[in-house]
Design an enzyme around this catalytic site. Structure first.
Site, PDB file in Angstrom:
ATOM      1  N   GLN A 162     -12.679  36.805  -5.262  1.00 57.76           N
ATOM      2  CA  GLN A 162     -12.751  38.176  -4.762  1.00 57.76           C
ATOM      3  C   GLN A 162     -11.585  38.444  -3.809  1.00 57.76           C
ATOM      4  O   GLN A 162     -11.324  37.669  -2.888  1.00 57.76           O
ATOM      5  CB  GLN A 162     -14.106  38.397  -4.057  1.00 57.76           C
ATOM      6  CG  GLN A 162     -14.348  39.822  -3.594  1.00 57.76           C
ATOM      7  CD  GLN A 162     -14.454  40.824  -4.740  1.00 57.76           C
ATOM      8  OE1 GLN A 162     -14.919  40.500  -5.833  1.00 57.76           O
ATOM      9  NE2 GLN A 162     -14.000  42.044  -4.511  1.00 57.76           N
ATOM     10  N   LYS A 214     -21.874  41.569  -9.002  1.00 57.09           N
ATOM     11  CA  LYS A 214     -21.325  40.828 -10.146  1.00 57.09           C
ATOM     12  C   LYS A 214     -22.310  39.747 -10.594  1.00 57.09           C
ATOM     13  O   LYS A 214     -22.552  39.560 -11.791  1.00 57.09           O
ATOM     14  CB  LYS A 214     -19.972  40.205  -9.773  1.00 57.09           C
ATOM     15  CG  LYS A 214     -18.846  41.233  -9.725  1.00 57.09           C
ATOM     16  CD  LYS A 214     -17.574  40.738  -9.055  1.00 57.09           C
ATOM     17  CE  LYS A 214     -16.577  41.890  -8.934  1.00 57.09           C
ATOM     18  NZ  LYS A 214     -15.364  41.556  -8.175  1.00 57.09           N
ATOM     19  N   ASP A 261     -10.161  37.959 -14.393  1.00 57.50           N
ATOM     20  CA  ASP A 261      -9.678  39.156 -13.689  1.00 57.50           C
ATOM     21  C   ASP A 261      -8.395  39.699 -14.337  1.00 57.50           C
ATOM     22  O   ASP A 261      -8.016  40.840 -14.097  1.00 57.50           O
ATOM     23  CB  ASP A 261      -9.345  38.800 -12.232  1.00 57.50           C
ATOM     24  CG  ASP A 261     -10.381  39.304 -11.244  1.00 57.50           C
ATOM     25  OD1 ASP A 261     -10.999  40.344 -11.519  1.00 57.50           O
ATOM     26  OD2 ASP A 261     -10.544  38.659 -10.195  1.00 57.50           O
TER      27      ASP A 261
HETATM   28  N1  GUN Z   1     -11.065  43.446  -5.190  1.00 56.20           N
HETATM   29  C1  GUN Z   1     -11.059  44.733  -5.578  1.00 56.20           C
HETATM   30  N2  GUN Z   1     -11.092  44.829  -6.929  1.00 56.20           N
HETATM   31  C2  GUN Z   1     -11.128  43.570  -7.394  1.00 56.20           C
HETATM   32  C3  GUN Z   1     -11.191  43.016  -8.704  1.00 56.20           C
HETATM   33  O1  GUN Z   1     -11.194  43.704  -9.727  1.00 56.20           O
HETATM   34  N3  GUN Z   1     -11.217  41.667  -8.766  1.00 56.20           N
HETATM   35  C4  GUN Z   1     -11.183  40.874  -7.658  1.00 56.20           C
HETATM   36  N4  GUN Z   1     -11.193  39.565  -7.832  1.00 56.20           N
HETATM   37  N5  GUN Z   1     -11.124  41.346  -6.436  1.00 56.20           N
HETATM   38  C5  GUN Z   1     -11.101  42.690  -6.310  1.00 56.20           C
END
Ligand code: GUN
Length: 293
Positions: A98, A54, A121
């Site tokens: 995350q 990311k 998100d």
């Molecule tokens: N863990 C798995 N997929 C995601 C996501 O799209 N966003 C976040 N913050 N954590 C995740």
């Protein structure tokens, strides 16, 4: 029939090029550099590699990224304090915590602490609710990425029967909502299947579009697919492979080779939905920066 393999990396690159141009314009006209804060608690290897990807993607299109790492045994209070600081930091337009978080931390409380205007998100109940009623909202990245793949591959959703396998808050539930909205990217008839579904194959065989988001290899086999259906594989599973450099390889939820011979479209893993998730996160961060007060 041999399915057209949807190149998620290429679609993602196209969208990222569009975003890069927007970022340059935002910098030139408003003096704003979109900023994303990434928060990682603990050192789960999969989460670490997502977070690194990311941050790299941010740099590539000219976003500012702010890396925040907390130890696995940090208190919920210290995480909430960090979020409060990021909520008030004018350089930060998007906050991504995350998931999953360590068991002693209440995930819902943490998500609810994020300013909905920075919730890139799309997990905060305010954004979830706005999405469900069709109001402007940050859309969750993986479902939004799936819609983009369908649209940009010319797969018609209007009037189609979409069968989603999986009911997570991150993928299955929001995707079902987006596909049933009366929009160009939706207007589908949607069935959601899950671990409690009796006779899963009965449903998948009726589908024009199958979306596999179960988190288990080989959940979707060729006998479950109607010839000519489009199949989107959201699964990312690590399976042991002594031949692979890291001792494992990534597979989706779909039996790729067998389904390829029957479907009209199919996404690979890796290189299908994965690159789209990060791309839509960048999209949301740019959106947040252009709307910042
Ligand atoms: N863990 C798995 N997929 C995601 C996501 O799209 N966003 C976040 N913050 N954590 C995740």
């Amino acid at each position: 029939m041999s399915a057209i393999i949807i190149d998620g990396k290429q679609v993602a690159a196209d969208i990222r090029a569009e975003l890069k141009a927007k970022v340059e314009k935002l910098k030139a006209t408003a003096g704003v550099t979109p900023g994303l804060a990434v928060v990682l608690v603990g050192d789960d290897p999969a989460s670490k590699s997502y977070v690194t990807a990311k941050e790299k993607a941010c740099a590539e299109i000219g976003l500012f990224s702010d890396d925040n790492r907390l130890p696995a045994d940090c208190s919920q209070e210290s995480l909430l304090q960090l979020i409060d600081r990021l909520n008030h930091d004018p350089r930060i337009h998007g906050i991504l915590v995350q998931l999953p978080l360590p068991k002693h931390i209440d995930e819902t409380q943490v998500i609810m602490a994020i300013d909905p205007a920075k919730d890139v998100d799309g997990f905060h109940p305010v954004n979830v609710g706005r999405m469900v009623i069709g109001e402007k909202a940050f859309l969750p990245c993986t479902p939004h990425g799936v819609l983009q793949l369908l649209q940009r591959s010319g797969i018609k959703t209007a009037g189609a029967h979409a069968v989603i396998v999986g009911r997570s808050n991150i993928v299955g539930k929001p995707l079902a909502n987006l596909l049933l909205q009366k929009t160009a990217a939706g207007n589908a008839t949607v069935t959601v299947c899950h671990t409690g579904t009796r006779d899963l194959v009965h449903f998948t065989r009726q589908a024009d579009i199958v979306i596999a988001a179960a988190g288990r290899p080989n959940t979707i086999t060729a006998d479950m697919i109607r010839p000519g259906a489009a199949v989107i594989d959201v699964g990312v599973n690590r399976v042991e492979d002594p031949q692979a450099p890291r001792g494992y390889r990534l597979v989706g939820d779909v039996d790729f080779e067998a389904v390829r011979a029957k479907a009209s479209f199919l996404t690979p893993v890796p290189g299908g939905v994965g690159p789209m998730t990060i791309t839509m996160l960048l999209h949301n961060t740019v959106q947040a920066a252009s709307e910042a007060r």
